[in-house]
Design an enzyme around this catalytic site. Structure first.
Site, PDB file in Angstrom:
ATOM      1  N   SER A 197       1.111  -1.135   0.023  1.00  0.00           N
ATOM      2  CA  SER A 197       0.097  -0.156  -0.137  1.00  0.00           C
ATOM      3  C   SER A 197       0.938   1.244   0.058  1.00  0.00           C
ATOM      4  O   SER A 197       1.952   1.264   0.542  1.00  0.00           O
ATOM      5  CB  SER A 197      -0.989   0.089   1.222  1.00  0.00           C
ATOM      6  OG  SER A 197      -1.560   1.304   1.443  1.00  0.00           O
ATOM      7  N   TYR A 210      -1.894  -0.685  10.831  1.00  0.00           N
ATOM      8  CA  TYR A 210      -2.060  -1.034   9.573  1.00  0.00           C
ATOM      9  C   TYR A 210      -0.808  -0.445   8.579  1.00  0.00           C
ATOM     10  O   TYR A 210      -0.013  -1.249   7.965  1.00  0.00           O
ATOM     11  CB  TYR A 210      -3.469  -0.245   8.806  1.00  0.00           C
ATOM     12  CG  TYR A 210      -3.453  -0.465   7.297  1.00  0.00           C
ATOM     13  CD1 TYR A 210      -3.955  -1.913   6.714  1.00  0.00           C
ATOM     14  CD2 TYR A 210      -2.892   0.165   6.287  1.00  0.00           C
ATOM     15  CE1 TYR A 210      -4.401  -2.172   5.483  1.00  0.00           C
ATOM     16  CE2 TYR A 210      -3.234  -0.086   4.972  1.00  0.00           C
ATOM     17  CZ  TYR A 210      -3.828  -1.310   4.633  1.00  0.00           C
ATOM     18  OH  TYR A 210      -3.930  -1.522   3.255  1.00  0.00           O
TER      19      TYR A 210
END
EC number: 1.1.1.300
Length: 341
Positions: A197, A210
């Site tokens: 990501s 995350y």
């Protein structure tokens, strides 16, 4: 070699690498074939994993789909089988017209296999990997895609959810790679894809677990790539996929500044996967989507931290996750109320 001479040789190679990189932008390299190769995708039951499965199916790969949700995984498999049937019909029509190609694979070779696997559990990964080797064969393309997000501020996030995020988003990559890399090394052939990501390159507030998991997996991927180069295993390729926010519902509610959002909207999942597939099939080491992410990552590396904070506040990126977290909290409260908790 004399160190001075070697220095000039290295300088030339570095400059030549820039030339080759520029050439890739002007002349797109030819895509390699994955027809008949075993491609394993984790998190294939939905989102990007499902779209990766469909793209590899269109290119005649034999698919192994892993997901914790059996039903959604079977739904993806059904879509893949539909693509295979279309390919079979097109092949039959081409052969009947006398335009058949030698490379066309028989339909019996186009198969999809599904496995229910919790990649957050090490032993589950190793046992399922062993089943794959026995029932399907050795994996040539490994797409580590599975991911989760807790959606809680750090001090409100249960420890179990933090551990779960790290296990699925980061540790699972170690286990799947350890399961399938040995054979790749033996034959010097394979491709490992890490779906990370943009939050593995730069961070924002409210998603500490995350971001940590994605930063970790980016580091894992880069170190693995260097290890393969050091071992001179040039037949094993690696691709790191770092997309901006993708509109899959995973971060529903996330918002940047409304005046900026039209210029930087969430990515369409189809577009994200197509860009990633181009990178994978041309052995591109890394792909950031959109390309603006390369610039953001570079600026984050050279600017003072306070300058980065100013930019975040201007873009509305400093608290972009807060609406998403609020929605998650509200949904959780509603579920508790329904269950009488």
């Amino acid at each position: 070699m004399n160190i001075v001479v070697e220095f000039f040789v290295v300088t030339f190679k570095v400059l030549w690498a820039f030339v080759l990189a520029a050439a890739r932008w002007l002349v797109r390299p030819k895509e390699k074939s994955v027809a008949g190769q075993v491609c394993l995708i984790t998190g294939a039951g939905s989102g990007l994993g499902r779209l990766f499965a469909l793209e590899f199916a269109r290119r005649r790969a034999l698919l192994v789909l892993w997901d914790i949700n059996t039903q959604s995984n079977e739904e993806t498999a059904g879509m893949v089988r539909h693509i295979y049937r279309d390919l079979e019909a097109a092949d039959a029509a081409a052969l009947q017209a006398g335009n058949g190609e030698e490379e066309i694979l028989p339909h019996c070779n186009l198969q999809v296999f599904t496995y229910t696997c919790d990649v957050g559990k090490r032993e589950n990964v190793y046992l399922t990997a062993e089943r794959v080797r026995k029932e399907v064969g050795e994996v040539s393309v490994l797409v580590n895609n599975a991911g989760v997000v807790s959606g809680h501020h750090l001090l409100e996030c249960p420890d179990e959810l933090i551990e779960r995020t790290m296990m699925v988003n980061c540790h699972a990559h170690f286990w799947t790679t350890k399961a399938f890399l040995p054979t790749m090394l033996e034959i010097n052939h394979g491709h490992i894809v890490t779906v990370a990501s943009s939050l593995g390159l730069f961070s924002t507030a409210g998603v500490e677990d995350y971001c940590a998991s994605k930063f970790g997996v980016v580091g894992f991927h880069e170190s693995l790539s260097h290890e393969l180069k050091a071992a001179e295993k040039d037949g094993i390729k690696t691709t790191l996929v770092c997309p901006y926010l993708v509109d899959t519902g995973m971060f529903r509610g996330c918002r940047i500044r409304k005046e900026i959002e039209p210029f930087l909207p969430p990515l369409k999942p189809d577009y994200c996967v197509k860009q990633a597939m181009k990178a994978i099939l041309t052995d591109q080491p890394m792909v950031c989507t959109p390309r603006l992410m390369y610039i953001v990552t570079f600026m984050k590396s050279i600017l003072p931290f306070e300058a980065v904070v100013c930019m975040y506040r201007f873009l509305g990126a400093d608290k972009c996750m807060y609406p998403f977290i609020a929605q998650r909290k509200q949904a959780s409260n509603n579920n508790e109320a329904k269950n009488g908790i």
